[in-house]
Scaffold this motif. Sequence first.
Motif, short mmCIF file in Angstrom:
data_model
loop_
_atom_site.label_atom_id
_atom_site.label_comp_id
_atom_site.label_asym_id
_atom_site.label_seq_id
_atom_site.Cartn_x
_atom_site.Cartn_y
_atom_site.Cartn_z
N GLN A 1 0.82 -1.21 0.00
CA GLN A 1 0.00 0.00 0.00
C GLN A 1 0.86 1.26 0.00
O GLN A 1 0.54 2.23 -0.69
N ASN A 2 1.94 1.24 0.76
CA ASN A 2 2.82 2.41 0.81
C ASN A 2 3.43 2.71 -0.54
O ASN A 2 3.65 3.86 -0.90
N GLU A 3 3.72 1.65 -1.30
CA GLU A 3 4.33 1.84 -2.62
C GLU A 3 3.33 2.42 -3.62
O GLU A 3 3.65 3.38 -4.32
N TYR A 4 2.14 1.83 -3.68
CA TYR A 4 1.27 2.22 -4.79
C TYR A 4 0.35 3.40 -4.54
O TYR A 4 -0.04 4.09 -5.49
N MET A 5 -0.02 3.69 -3.29
CA MET A 5 -0.99 4.76 -3.10
C MET A 5 -0.43 6.13 -3.47
O MET A 5 -1.13 6.96 -4.05
N ASN A 6 0.83 6.40 -3.13
CA ASN A 6 1.43 7.68 -3.52
C ASN A 6 1.53 7.80 -5.04
O ASN A 6 1.32 8.89 -5.60
N ALA A 7 1.85 6.69 -5.70
CA ALA A 7 1.93 6.71 -7.16
C ALA A 7 0.56 6.94 -7.78
O ALA A 7 0.42 7.72 -8.74
N ILE A 8 -0.46 6.29 -7.23
CA ILE A 8 -1.82 6.49 -7.73
C ILE A 8 -2.25 7.95 -7.53
O ILE A 8 -2.81 8.58 -8.43
N GLU A 9 -1.95 8.48 -6.35
CA GLU A 9 -2.34 9.86 -6.05
C GLU A 9 -1.67 10.85 -7.01
O GLU A 9 -2.28 11.80 -7.47
N HIS A 10 -0.39 10.59 -7.30
CA HIS A 10 0.32 11.46 -8.24
C HIS A 10 -0.31 11.41 -9.63
O HIS A 10 -0.53 12.44 -10.27
N CYS A 11 -0.59 10.18 -10.09
CA CYS A 11 -1.11 10.01 -11.45
C CYS A 11 -2.54 10.52 -11.60
O CYS A 11 -2.93 11.02 -12.67
#
Length: 208
Positions: free
Chosen positions: A175-185
């Motif tokens: 979750q820590n890896e993908y949520m920031n990436a999702i939020e950015h995109c």
Amino acid sequence: MYDYIKGILIFKNSENAVIENNGIGYRFLINSRTSAALGEINDEIKLYTKLIHREDVMLICGFKQKEDRAIFDILTSVSGIGTKVGMVLLDEFSGSELINAVLEGDYKLISRAKGVGPKLAQKIILELKGKLTNQDVISNIMEDKMQSISNSASKLSKETIKEVQTILQSLGYSQNEYMNAIEHCAGVLKEQTSEELLKETLKILSNG
């Protein structure tokens, strides 16, 4: 046995690569897509590994991206798909392309891969779609996070974000890896679709 090996690229062709680490040369089974992404001889590289141990052979498959290894694991869990076909599919398609083809049920596209006929392509879609999307229900904290992203400047629905999150979970991302990436995109997408969000998020995660 190993998660990944980092070392100096000693040799590569369209089927094999050798990485030297601490005086040991590790030979990997790869495909041409991975070979093209490895860089030049004597570069320091990193390959994610999958040990294949059968009665007649032991080998290590190498993947440039972690999600490709996860997709390979899911692919080879399908009856009728062995190491060779799994590597061929990930040579014909990138991880995100293959996932999108499965989610869209595009068996004709998948059957474009060498050795994969229409029947096997349909079987791949049937089995993989369930494995990619049937994950545990996420926590309330993550629900709140998705709602926050959905309520921001992005027009993405919570359902779209959840679909992408579930796929990323199945590929082994935390979750820590993908949520920031999702939020950015989410705030910069040209197309507000799960396919586009997945593609752009994987770009960030693959380069992380």
